[in-house]
Every structure is written in C-alpha cells, then in structure tokens.
Design a protein around this motif. Structure first.
Motif, PDB file in Angstrom:
ATOM      1  N   PHE A  35       0.989  -0.861  -0.054  1.00  0.00           N
ATOM      2  CA  PHE A  35       0.362   0.025   0.334  1.00  0.00           C
ATOM      3  C   PHE A  35       0.152   1.233   0.256  1.00  0.00           C
ATOM      4  CE2 PHE A  35      -1.713   3.319   2.369  1.00  0.00           C
ATOM      5  CZ  PHE A  35      -2.814   3.506   1.983  1.00  0.00           C
ATOM      6  N   HIS A  37      -0.556   4.667  -1.517  1.00  0.00           N
ATOM      7  CA  HIS A  37      -0.997   5.987  -0.905  1.00  0.00           C
ATOM      8  C   HIS A  37      -2.721   5.817  -0.660  1.00  0.00           C
ATOM      9  CE1 HIS A  37      -1.308  10.099  -2.347  1.00  0.00           C
ATOM     10  NE2 HIS A  37      -2.627  10.067  -2.540  1.00  0.00           N
ATOM     11  N   GLY A  38      -3.785   6.514  -0.303  1.00  0.00           N
ATOM     12  CA  GLY A  38      -4.967   6.286  -0.297  1.00  0.00           C
ATOM     13  C   GLY A  38      -5.222   8.160  -0.468  1.00  0.00           C
ATOM     14  N   GLN A  40      -9.310   9.987  -0.769  1.00  0.00           N
ATOM     15  CA  GLN A  40     -10.555   9.952  -0.540  1.00  0.00           C
ATOM     16  C   GLN A  40     -11.386  11.187  -1.466  1.00  0.00           C
ATOM     17  OE1 GLN A  40     -11.570  11.038   3.575  1.00  0.00           O
ATOM     18  NE2 GLN A  40     -11.337   8.710   3.971  1.00  0.00           N
ATOM     19  N   SER A  64     -12.207  -7.405  -1.272  1.00  0.00           N
ATOM     20  CA  SER A  64     -10.815  -8.321  -0.393  1.00  0.00           C
ATOM     21  C   SER A  64     -10.309  -9.386  -0.233  1.00  0.00           C
ATOM     22  CB  SER A  64     -11.227  -7.721   1.347  1.00  0.00           C
ATOM     23  OG  SER A  64     -11.521  -6.439   1.351  1.00  0.00           O
ATOM     24  N   ALA A  77      -5.539  -6.498   1.319  1.00  0.00           N
ATOM     25  CA  ALA A  77      -6.730  -5.560   2.119  1.00  0.00           C
ATOM     26  C   ALA A  77      -7.928  -6.536   2.878  1.00  0.00           C
ATOM     27  CB  ALA A  77      -7.319  -6.038   0.554  1.00  0.00           C
ATOM     28  N   THR A  86     -14.841   0.180   3.282  1.00  0.00           N
ATOM     29  CA  THR A  86     -13.790   0.962   2.858  1.00  0.00           C
ATOM     30  C   THR A  86     -14.769   2.407   1.724  1.00  0.00           C
ATOM     31  OG1 THR A  86     -12.847  -1.024   2.624  1.00  0.00           O
ATOM     32  CG2 THR A  86     -12.437   0.752   0.177  1.00  0.00           C
ATOM     33  N   GLN A  88     -11.900   4.798   0.393  1.00  0.00           N
ATOM     34  CA  GLN A  88     -11.401   6.000  -0.410  1.00  0.00           C
ATOM     35  C   GLN A  88     -11.013   4.713  -1.618  1.00  0.00           C
ATOM     36  OE1 GLN A  88      -8.375   7.149   2.233  1.00  0.00           O
ATOM     37  NE2 GLN A  88      -7.179   4.880   2.445  1.00  0.00           N
ATOM     38  N   ASN A  90      -8.120   3.043  -2.472  1.00  0.00           N
ATOM     39  CA  ASN A  90      -6.943   2.449  -2.301  1.00  0.00           C
ATOM     40  C   ASN A  90      -5.514   1.857  -3.312  1.00  0.00           C
ATOM     41  OD1 ASN A  90      -7.130   2.902   1.321  1.00  0.00           O
ATOM     42  ND2 ASN A  90      -8.493   1.832   0.485  1.00  0.00           N
ATOM     43  N   PHE A  92      -1.872  -0.082  -4.090  1.00  0.00           N
ATOM     44  CA  PHE A  92      -0.767  -0.648  -4.425  1.00  0.00           C
ATOM     45  C   PHE A  92       0.202  -1.030  -5.202  1.00  0.00           C
ATOM     46  CE2 PHE A  92      -4.953  -2.037  -1.579  1.00  0.00           C
ATOM     47  CZ  PHE A  92      -4.336  -2.338  -0.388  1.00  0.00           C
ATOM     48  N   ASP A 102      -7.936  -0.385  -5.293  1.00  0.00           N
ATOM     49  CA  ASP A 102      -9.125  -1.025  -4.258  1.00  0.00           C
ATOM     50  C   ASP A 102      -9.916  -0.112  -4.277  1.00  0.00           C
ATOM     51  OD1 ASP A 102     -10.713  -2.317  -3.155  1.00  0.00           O
ATOM     52  OD2 ASP A 102      -9.566  -2.547  -1.108  1.00  0.00           O
TER      53      ASP A 102
END
Length: 224
Positions: A35, A37-38, A40, A64, A77, A86, A88, A90, A92, A102
């Motif tokens: 992972f 970065h996330g 929103q 997931s 996940a 979830t 946002q 996500n 990878f 994701d």
C-alpha cells in the motif's frame, strides 16, 4: 457437490492462456506489493506514473479476499464485516510495474442516497479522467443474480468508456450446473455493454481456482 471445482464439459473455454502467460503472472505477483496511497477526493490522487488496474464490486462480494488471494498476501486488503466500510481509493504498488486500485464497495443498503450519489460522482470522475487506467476488474457474486447496482456500475463504465472485465467470486460455494448457468447469463449480459471485455473468469479465493488466470491477465498490463 457444492464446493467442487468440477465443471460441465465445454464450460469456460473462452479463457485460453499459454504456459508462458501463466508464468509471467506468477512472477509478477511473486514480487513485492505494498500500500502506498489512499485518496478520498480526486485532488488526492497520486501521479499517474504506472499502469493501473482497479477492482470494483458490491459490498461483501469478496473483493478483499480476492485481492489478498491474487497478491498472495493475508491482509493486503482488510475485509470488514460492515458493508461499505472502504470509503477511499486504495493504491498498491506491485513490483514497481503495476498499480492495483481497491475501489470502495457499492450497493450497501444502509448508505444514504447522498452517499451513493457522491460515490458514483467520484468514481465516474476517477474512471473518466485517469489516463493510466488500463482496466477495471468488476467482481460479481457467483451465488446470486446480477443486482441493479451492478447494472448501474456497468452502465457507468460504458459512459466513461473504460474497459471492464467481470470476475465471478465465491465459485467454491456453487454447484457446477448452477455456476454454469450463472456464467452464461453473465456472458450474455456483458455482450450488451460496449465497454466489457468478453472473457469472464470464475474464481475462488478459498481454493485458488482462477487465480493464476487472473494474474496472467493482469500481467499483460504491467510494465516490462
């Protein structure tokens, strides 16, 4: 019997991958996957440097579990007993060659109308404006019929002109004849969507069925 991987003769012949393609998928997913970065909001998206493949599906479709299975991780996940947790996008990084995204689950009954509309607006903007997005993997539950929310998302992909591929999940929980019927109904269904990839992959996160084939498909988008 339920849980068997036995399938009627002639079922799912459309997915024909060479041993070299299967091995390329295995080697890619044997690399590190982390992972990084996330987001929103759209302004929080990372730079579009690497090719991306996004995973979408209704809440509790097994997204997931499938991401964990395809990457060979136990908690890449994190699954949740609360649908729609979830919120946002996500991101990878897979071996510095491919980015897996994701996407938030959709179709959760408890969500307010405004939340659903916000999800659709953000997802449409992401899909339409992401130049490095190569494909969306759309997960459908093999045990139940396609829902209205699934249809809406497929229509969204058509409008955004984003290629999507259906992956059936939880096939270990379906009897072979029921799975065959579900498979063919999905093939017929996606034939009505111009953005759909014609090949449907049947998978099980529990038995590993379809995972090598999915890896091979995704490896086709990775950088050398």
């Amino acid at each position: 019997m339920a849980g068997s991987d036995a399938r009627p003769e002639g079922f799912d012949r459309s997915l024909e991958l060479s041993p070299e393609q299967i091995e390329a998928g295995r080697l890619l997913f044997a690399g590190p996957c982390d992972f990084f970065h996330g987001a929103q909001q759209l302004e929080q998206l990372p730079a579009p440097d690497e090719p991306e493949v996004a995973f979408a599906g209704r809440s509790n479709v097994g997204k997931s579990s499938l991401l964990n299975a395809v990457t060979g991780r136990k908690a890449l996940a994190r699954a949740s007993s609360e649908p729609g947790r979830t919120k946002q996008l996500n991101f990878f990084n897979l071996a510095e060659r491919l980015v897996l995204v994701d996407m938030p689950g959709y179709g959760f009954a408890k969500a307010a109308k405004a939340v659903k509309e916000d999800w659709q607006e953000m997802m449409f903007s992401y899909l339409r404006g992401r130049p490095n997005l190569r494909r969306v993997i759309l997960l459908l539950d093999s045990r139940i019929e396609t829902k209205a929310s699934d249809q809406e998302v497929m229509d969204l992909f058509d409008r955004a002109a984003i290629n999507f591929q259906v992956v059936l999940t939880k096939c270990d929980s379906v009897k072979p004849r029921a799975e065959e019927a579900r498979y063919h109904s999905v093939v017929e269904e996606i034939g009505r969507h111009p953005a759909a990839h014609p090949v449907v992959i049947a998978t099980s996160s529990q038995t590993g069925r379809g995972i090598p084939e999915l890896r091979a498909e995704l490896a086709g988008f990775a950088q050398p």
